[in-house]
Design an enzyme around this catalytic site. Structure first.
Site, PDB file in Angstrom:
ATOM      1  N   GLU A   1      -0.184   6.861 -11.120  1.00 28.88           N
ATOM      2  CA  GLU A   1      -0.128   5.395 -10.919  1.00 28.88           C
ATOM      3  C   GLU A   1      -0.987   4.529 -11.846  1.00 28.88           C
ATOM      4  O   GLU A   1      -0.635   3.374 -12.121  1.00 28.88           O
ATOM      5  CB  GLU A   1      -0.529   5.045  -9.459  1.00 28.88           C
ATOM      6  CG  GLU A   1       0.421   5.529  -8.392  1.00 28.88           C
ATOM      7  CD  GLU A   1       0.173   6.979  -7.986  1.00 28.88           C
ATOM      8  OE1 GLU A   1      -0.898   7.536  -8.355  1.00 28.88           O
ATOM      9  OE2 GLU A   1       1.044   7.573  -7.332  1.00 28.88           O
TER      10      GLU A   1
ATOM     11  N   SER B   1      -8.386  16.504  -6.134  1.00 31.61           N
ATOM     12  CA  SER B   1      -7.937  17.194  -4.918  1.00 31.61           C
ATOM     13  C   SER B   1      -7.381  18.580  -5.218  1.00 31.61           C
ATOM     14  O   SER B   1      -7.221  19.396  -4.320  1.00 31.61           O
ATOM     15  CB  SER B   1      -6.857  16.366  -4.218  1.00 31.61           C
ATOM     16  OG  SER B   1      -5.741  16.212  -5.077  1.00 31.61           O
ATOM     17  N   ASP B   2      -7.052  18.829  -6.490  1.00 38.07           N
ATOM     18  CA  ASP B   2      -6.538  20.145  -6.871  1.00 38.07           C
ATOM     19  C   ASP B   2      -6.823  20.342  -8.358  1.00 38.07           C
ATOM     20  O   ASP B   2      -7.195  19.383  -9.037  1.00 38.07           O
ATOM     21  CB  ASP B   2      -5.034  20.262  -6.571  1.00 38.07           C
ATOM     22  CG  ASP B   2      -4.229  19.119  -7.147  1.00 38.07           C
ATOM     23  OD1 ASP B   2      -3.990  18.140  -6.415  1.00 38.07           O
ATOM     24  OD2 ASP B   2      -3.870  19.173  -8.333  1.00 38.07           O
TER      25      ASP B   2
ATOM     26  N   ARG C   1     -11.351  16.678   3.074  1.00 33.36           N
ATOM     27  CA  ARG C   1     -10.812  15.530   2.347  1.00 33.36           C
ATOM     28  C   ARG C   1     -11.518  14.228   2.685  1.00 33.36           C
ATOM     29  O   ARG C   1     -11.847  13.458   1.794  1.00 33.36           O
ATOM     30  CB  ARG C   1      -9.313  15.379   2.608  1.00 33.36           C
ATOM     31  CG  ARG C   1      -8.559  16.410   1.826  1.00 33.36           C
ATOM     32  CD  ARG C   1      -7.068  16.256   1.944  1.00 33.36           C
ATOM     33  NE  ARG C   1      -6.475  17.284   1.113  1.00 33.36           N
ATOM     34  CZ  ARG C   1      -5.596  17.053   0.152  1.00 33.36           C
ATOM     35  NH1 ARG C   1      -5.171  15.843  -0.078  1.00 33.36           N
ATOM     36  NH2 ARG C   1      -5.135  18.037  -0.577  1.00 33.36           N
TER      37      ARG C   1
ATOM     38  N   ARG D   1      -7.389   1.140  -7.680  1.00 33.12           N
ATOM     39  CA  ARG D   1      -6.677   2.285  -7.114  1.00 33.12           C
ATOM     40  C   ARG D   1      -7.704   3.290  -6.615  1.00 33.12           C
ATOM     41  O   ARG D   1      -8.677   3.615  -7.314  1.00 33.12           O
ATOM     42  CB  ARG D   1      -5.774   2.914  -8.179  1.00 33.12           C
ATOM     43  CG  ARG D   1      -5.286   4.297  -7.807  1.00 33.12           C
ATOM     44  CD  ARG D   1      -4.095   4.763  -8.585  1.00 33.12           C
ATOM     45  NE  ARG D   1      -3.968   6.213  -8.566  1.00 33.12           N
ATOM     46  CZ  ARG D   1      -3.642   6.943  -7.499  1.00 33.12           C
ATOM     47  NH1 ARG D   1      -3.395   6.354  -6.336  1.00 33.12           N
ATOM     48  NH2 ARG D   1      -3.560   8.264  -7.573  1.00 33.12           N
ATOM     49  N   ILE D   2      -7.504   3.771  -5.395  1.00 32.25           N
ATOM     50  CA  ILE D   2      -8.299   4.883  -4.878  1.00 32.25           C
ATOM     51  C   ILE D   2      -7.292   5.985  -4.555  1.00 32.25           C
ATOM     52  O   ILE D   2      -6.359   5.755  -3.789  1.00 32.25           O
ATOM     53  CB  ILE D   2      -9.137   4.480  -3.634  1.00 32.25           C
ATOM     54  CG1 ILE D   2      -8.295   3.704  -2.599  1.00 32.25           C
ATOM     55  CG2 ILE D   2     -10.348   3.647  -4.035  1.00 32.25           C
ATOM     56  CD1 ILE D   2      -8.998   3.471  -1.270  1.00 32.25           C
TER      57      ILE D   2
ATOM     58  N   ARG E   1      -3.813   6.705   4.363  1.00 33.54           N
ATOM     59  CA  ARG E   1      -5.178   6.671   3.832  1.00 33.54           C
ATOM     60  C   ARG E   1      -5.674   5.216   3.824  1.00 33.54           C
ATOM     61  O   ARG E   1      -6.858   4.965   3.990  1.00 33.54           O
ATOM     62  CB  ARG E   1      -5.254   7.298   2.440  1.00 33.54           C
ATOM     63  CG  ARG E   1      -6.684   7.651   2.081  1.00 33.54           C
ATOM     64  CD  ARG E   1      -6.781   8.549   0.868  1.00 33.54           C
ATOM     65  NE  ARG E   1      -6.140   9.817   1.080  1.00 33.54           N
ATOM     66  CZ  ARG E   1      -5.616  10.566   0.103  1.00 33.54           C
ATOM     67  NH1 ARG E   1      -5.657  10.157  -1.144  1.00 33.54           N
ATOM     68  NH2 ARG E   1      -5.064  11.733   0.376  1.00 33.54           N
TER      69      ARG E   1
ATOM     70  N   GLU F   1      -2.665  12.020 -12.506  1.00 32.43           N
ATOM     71  CA  GLU F   1      -2.192  11.367 -11.285  1.00 32.43           C
ATOM     72  C   GLU F   1      -0.921  10.620 -11.673  1.00 32.43           C
ATOM     73  O   GLU F   1      -0.346  10.920 -12.718  1.00 32.43           O
ATOM     74  CB  GLU F   1      -3.281  10.479 -10.653  1.00 32.43           C
ATOM     75  CG  GLU F   1      -3.936   9.483 -11.588  1.00 32.43           C
ATOM     76  CD  GLU F   1      -3.195   8.214 -11.752  1.00 32.43           C
ATOM     77  OE1 GLU F   1      -3.308   7.346 -10.871  1.00 32.43           O
ATOM     78  OE2 GLU F   1      -2.519   8.024 -12.804  1.00 32.43           O
TER      79      GLU F   1
ATOM     80  N   SER G   1      -5.979  10.443  -5.287  1.00 27.11           N
ATOM     81  CA  SER G   1      -6.335  11.809  -5.667  1.00 27.11           C
ATOM     82  C   SER G   1      -5.740  12.111  -7.039  1.00 27.11           C
ATOM     83  O   SER G   1      -4.843  11.419  -7.520  1.00 27.11           O
ATOM     84  CB  SER G   1      -5.814  12.796  -4.626  1.00 27.11           C
ATOM     85  OG  SER G   1      -4.427  12.660  -4.506  1.00 27.11           O
TER      86      SER G   1
ATOM     87  N   ARG H   1       8.470  -1.228   5.403  1.00 30.48           N
ATOM     88  CA  ARG H   1       8.760   0.134   4.918  1.00 30.48           C
ATOM     89  C   ARG H   1       7.647   1.129   5.240  1.00 30.48           C
ATOM     90  O   ARG H   1       7.507   2.154   4.561  1.00 30.48           O
ATOM     91  CB  ARG H   1       9.004   0.141   3.405  1.00 30.48           C
ATOM     92  CG  ARG H   1      10.295  -0.556   3.028  1.00 30.48           C
ATOM     93  CD  ARG H   1      10.507  -0.577   1.546  1.00 30.48           C
ATOM     94  NE  ARG H   1      11.724  -1.309   1.251  1.00 30.48           N
ATOM     95  CZ  ARG H   1      12.793  -0.774   0.653  1.00 30.48           C
ATOM     96  NH1 ARG H   1      12.784   0.479   0.285  1.00 30.48           N
ATOM     97  NH2 ARG H   1      13.861  -1.498   0.419  1.00 30.48           N
TER      98      ARG H   1
ATOM     99  N   GLY I   1      -2.509   5.571  -2.658  1.00 32.39           N
ATOM    100  CA  GLY I   1      -1.078   5.852  -2.686  1.00 32.39           C
ATOM    101  C   GLY I   1      -0.530   5.988  -1.273  1.00 32.39           C
ATOM    102  O   GLY I   1       0.571   5.522  -0.957  1.00 32.39           O
TER     103      GLY I   1
END
Ligand code: HPA
Length: 238
Positions: A183, A205-206, A219, A87-88, A24, A181, A90, A43, A20
């Site tokens: 996406e 991640s949470d 991370r 997709r990679i 990263r 997540e 969190s 962008r 995302g």
């Protein structure tokens, strides 16, 4: 060039990893790819192409949420010929046995709505991962089993990070959803539509129940396992 991607034809590999966060993408390209070069910065949604074990790979940011991912995934598939999109990213853990830093490999992704909902009308389409990629990712993750705990199952692709419906989270938890997540469901749906392979490999991640969150200094190592699993899965012959 497309509306949102400035890469020249041929600058995008058939295998694309999609975090995302554009930064990263930069970190993963610099860490895991050889000869990584910037191919898109329209962008600020950075994309890089290099090689991994001799295989061409692009790592292109998707932005946050399904509408943003949909723009990049559509253009990558229709205009640049991307065949394998992973997709990679969190996610928030939803089950008590899912811990921070664990990896989730998503078989399917539940949604309330997605950018594709409109075309399905009354149908609740079930977006699902490419089985060959999924099986290869599980195999790659097993090799890391001592360091990284991996879960395979359903996730929830939400339209909101700041959710106001605790009852919905409750139903997700009750039905065994591993994490949330924003996406994967649209990526799987678009890949199905275009006849391409897709998978989401996520790092927790949470955690929604415990409120625990991954400290920032941890991370990179945790996210690194996810990137390696994705790369190994992409190039495993099925
Ligand atoms: N909700 C939605 N998306 C997320 C979360 C979350 O808790 N954590 C990481 N991505």
């Amino acid at each position: 060039m497309t509306v949102h991607i400035g890469a020249k034809p041929g600058d995008i590999a058939e295998t694309v990893l999609m975090p995302g966060d554009p930064y990263r993408a930069k970190w993963a390209a610099e860490t895991f790819l050889r000869d990584a070069r910037l191919v898109n910065e329209v962008r600020g949604m950075l994309g890089f192409t290099g090689t991994w074990n001799g295989h061409p790979v692009t790592i292109q940011g998707s932005g946050m949420g399904m509408p943003s991912l949909s723009i990049y995934a559509n253009e990558l598939m229709s205009e640049y010929g991307a065949q394998t999109l992973i997709r990679i990213g969190s996610c928030g853990g939803m089950q008590p046995y899912v811990g921070i830093r664990d990896v989730i490999i998503a078989m399917t992704a539940t949604t309330i709505t997605s950018p594709s909902s409109g075309i399905f009308r009354e149908v609740n389409f079930a977006p699902c991962a490419d089985y060959g990629l999924l099986a290869a990712a599980v195999h790659a993750a097993q090799a890391k089993a001592k360091a990284t705990k991996t879960h395979v199952g359903g996730i929830y692709s939400s339209d909101v990070f700041y959710a106001e419906r605790p009852d919905l989270d409750e139903q997700m938890v009750r039905h065994g959803i591993l994490g949330v997540e924003m996406e994967a469901a649209e990526l799987y749906t678009l890949a199905a539509r275009h006849g391409r392979r897709a998978l989401a490999v996520l790092t927790v991640s949470d955690h929604l129940q415990t409120g625990e969150a991954l400290p920032s200094e941890d991370r990179e190592r945790s996210f690194g396992d996810m990137v390696e699993i994705a790369l190994e899965a992409a190039f495993t012959k099925s």
